[in-house]
Motif scaffolding. Structure first.
Motif, PDB file in Angstrom:
ATOM      1  N   SER A 288       0.846  -1.189   0.000  1.00  0.00           N
ATOM      2  CA  SER A 288       0.000   0.000   0.000  1.00  0.00           C
ATOM      3  C   SER A 288       0.886   1.245   0.000  1.00  0.00           C
ATOM      4  CB  SER A 288      -0.928   0.001   1.213  1.00  0.00           C
ATOM      5  OG  SER A 288      -1.624   1.224   1.303  1.00  0.00           O
ATOM      6  N   LEU A 289       0.837   2.001  -1.085  1.00  0.00           N
ATOM      7  CA  LEU A 289       1.664   3.201  -1.178  1.00  0.00           C
ATOM      8  C   LEU A 289       1.271   4.238  -0.126  1.00  0.00           C
ATOM      9  CD1 LEU A 289       2.070   3.744  -5.024  1.00  0.00           C
ATOM     10  CD2 LEU A 289       3.869   3.273  -3.373  1.00  0.00           C
ATOM     11  N   SER A 290      -0.037   4.384   0.121  1.00  0.00           N
ATOM     12  CA  SER A 290      -0.463   5.382   1.100  1.00  0.00           C
ATOM     13  C   SER A 290       0.019   5.022   2.502  1.00  0.00           C
ATOM     14  CB  SER A 290      -1.986   5.511   1.092  1.00  0.00           C
ATOM     15  OG  SER A 290      -2.603   4.286   1.436  1.00  0.00           O
ATOM     16  N   SER A 291       0.021   3.718   2.823  1.00  0.00           N
ATOM     17  CA  SER A 291       0.520   3.303   4.141  1.00  0.00           C
ATOM     18  C   SER A 291       2.017   3.563   4.269  1.00  0.00           C
ATOM     19  CB  SER A 291       0.231   1.810   4.361  1.00  0.00           C
ATOM     20  OG  SER A 291      -1.159   1.567   4.391  1.00  0.00           O
ATOM     21  N   LEU A 292       2.767   3.266   3.212  1.00  0.00           N
ATOM     22  CA  LEU A 292       4.209   3.528   3.239  1.00  0.00           C
ATOM     23  C   LEU A 292       4.488   5.021   3.371  1.00  0.00           C
ATOM     24  CD1 LEU A 292       5.477   1.110   0.422  1.00  0.00           C
ATOM     25  CD2 LEU A 292       5.711   0.813   2.888  1.00  0.00           C
ATOM     26  N   GLU A 293       3.690   5.831   2.670  1.00  0.00           N
ATOM     27  CA  GLU A 293       3.896   7.282   2.739  1.00  0.00           C
ATOM     28  C   GLU A 293       3.525   7.820   4.116  1.00  0.00           C
ATOM     29  OE1 GLU A 293       3.197  11.111  -0.191  1.00  0.00           O
ATOM     30  OE2 GLU A 293       2.024   9.288  -0.484  1.00  0.00           O
ATOM     31  N   ALA A 294       2.489   7.220   4.732  1.00  0.00           N
ATOM     32  CA  ALA A 294       2.105   7.653   6.075  1.00  0.00           C
ATOM     33  C   ALA A 294       3.210   7.344   7.077  1.00  0.00           C
ATOM     34  CB  ALA A 294       0.804   6.964   6.486  1.00  0.00           C
ATOM     35  N   VAL A 295       3.824   6.166   6.950  1.00  0.00           N
ATOM     36  CA  VAL A 295       4.940   5.808   7.834  1.00  0.00           C
ATOM     37  C   VAL A 295       6.095   6.782   7.644  1.00  0.00           C
ATOM     38  CG1 VAL A 295       6.693   4.057   8.297  1.00  0.00           C
ATOM     39  CG2 VAL A 295       4.317   3.371   7.962  1.00  0.00           C
ATOM     40  N   HIS A 296       6.391   7.108   6.371  1.00  0.00           N
ATOM     41  CA  HIS A 296       7.470   8.057   6.085  1.00  0.00           C
ATOM     42  C   HIS A 296       7.156   9.429   6.688  1.00  0.00           C
ATOM     43  CE1 HIS A 296      10.469  10.355   3.827  1.00  0.00           C
ATOM     44  NE2 HIS A 296       9.499  11.173   3.487  1.00  0.00           N
ATOM     45  N   THR A 297       5.902   9.882   6.550  1.00  0.00           N
ATOM     46  CA  THR A 297       5.513  11.189   7.088  1.00  0.00           C
ATOM     47  C   THR A 297       5.610  11.215   8.605  1.00  0.00           C
ATOM     48  OG1 THR A 297       3.989  11.515   5.226  1.00  0.00           O
ATOM     49  CG2 THR A 297       3.658  12.894   7.176  1.00  0.00           C
ATOM     50  N   ASN A 298       5.131  10.156   9.254  1.00  0.00           N
ATOM     51  CA  ASN A 298       5.196  10.088  10.714  1.00  0.00           C
ATOM     52  C   ASN A 298       6.636  10.093  11.209  1.00  0.00           C
ATOM     53  OD1 ASN A 298       2.452   9.971  10.753  1.00  0.00           O
ATOM     54  ND2 ASN A 298       2.324   7.763  11.061  1.00  0.00           N
ATOM     55  N   ARG A 299       7.497   9.344  10.511  1.00  0.00           N
ATOM     56  CA  ARG A 299       8.908   9.288  10.899  1.00  0.00           C
ATOM     57  C   ARG A 299       9.558  10.661  10.750  1.00  0.00           C
ATOM     58  NH1 ARG A 299      10.471   5.967   7.344  1.00  0.00           N
ATOM     59  NH2 ARG A 299      10.002   4.076   8.502  1.00  0.00           N
ATOM     60  N   HIS A 300       9.160  11.376   9.670  1.00  0.00           N
ATOM     61  CA  HIS A 300       9.715  12.707   9.433  1.00  0.00           C
ATOM     62  C   HIS A 300       9.239  13.691  10.497  1.00  0.00           C
ATOM     63  CE1 HIS A 300      11.270  16.117   7.222  1.00  0.00           C
ATOM     64  NE2 HIS A 300      10.073  16.682   7.225  1.00  0.00           N
TER      65      HIS A 300
END
Length: 218
Positions: A119-131
């Motif tokens: 899931s691209l949106s899930s991966l992007e959410a993880v990246h955003t949270n980490r940032h």
């Protein structure tokens, strides 16, 4: 100018677009399979890909594959014995004994059982949270709202924010202590994840509208 629809030039351009999209799909599959953390540049690179992408198949997976040989041409059941990532192929041992083992392109094979999806949106959410966690702050983050056990949230969703109304914590009628611990900058991580997913969906819809407009121009 633009080639006439259904002309040889039109189909050649469509195949070129399809080939490039498959190349990026495989690139994303490899990065996820290897556990590589995606960067913002990666998400921009993969932005126009489908939301859910099948992960790479693994050894031992039961599959249905298209065998393109004269004697046994057609679909046959088998099991993946090895993965050739350089050639984008799978070595499959077929159930039918006289067929044996063959190398099958990844475009001609399908898992019998539902495969794991990326899931691209899930991966992007993880990246955003980490940032967001990594960002330095000069002031302490706002605390998440805390409700007492007796406090009730109104069931009239017309007065609530649409995103908050669909949040799991709100739909349960109260905010639990576990939800309070999973917040960033005073906002629940579930809410941040939904915002990212909605942004992704809107971007995909805009891309499809632009593409359909381009195809229907005279």
């Amino acid at each position: 100018g633009k080639p006439r629809r259904c002309s040889s030039t039109f189909f050649a351009e469509e195949r070129t677009v399809l080939t490039e999209k498959r190349r990026r799909l495989r690139e994303l599959q490899r990065k996820v399979h290897q556990g590589t953390q995606l960067s913002l540049a990666d998400f921009n690179h993969f932005r126009d890909l489908p939301e859910n992408i099948p992960a790479m198949l693994t050894v031992g997976t039961k599959v249905i594959a298209w065998l393109n040989i004269e004697k046994d041409k057609g679909f046959h059941a088998g099991t993946i014995e090895a993965v050739d990532r350089d050639e984008n192929k799978y070595w499959v041992t077929f159930d039918k004994q006289d067929i044996g083992k063959h190398s099958i392109p990844d475009t001609d094979i399908k898992s019998v059982t539902p495969c794991e999806m990326i899931s691209l949106s899930s991966l992007e959410a993880v990246h955003t949270n980490r940032h967001l966690v990594a960002l330095p702050t000069s002031t302490p983050p706002r605390a998440a709202p805390v409700l007492s056990s007796s406090s009730q949230i109104s069931t009239n969703t017309s007065v609530l924010d649409p995103l908050l109304a669909s949040s799991p914590s709100v739909s349960r009628g109260r905010i639990s202590s576990n939800d309070q611990q999973h917040s960033l900058g005073g906002f629940p991580t579930d809410l941040l994840r939904q915002v990212v997913q909605m942004s992704k969906l809107l971007s995909l819809k805009q891309d499809r509208v632009r593409r359909m407009s381009f195809l229907n121009k005279d």
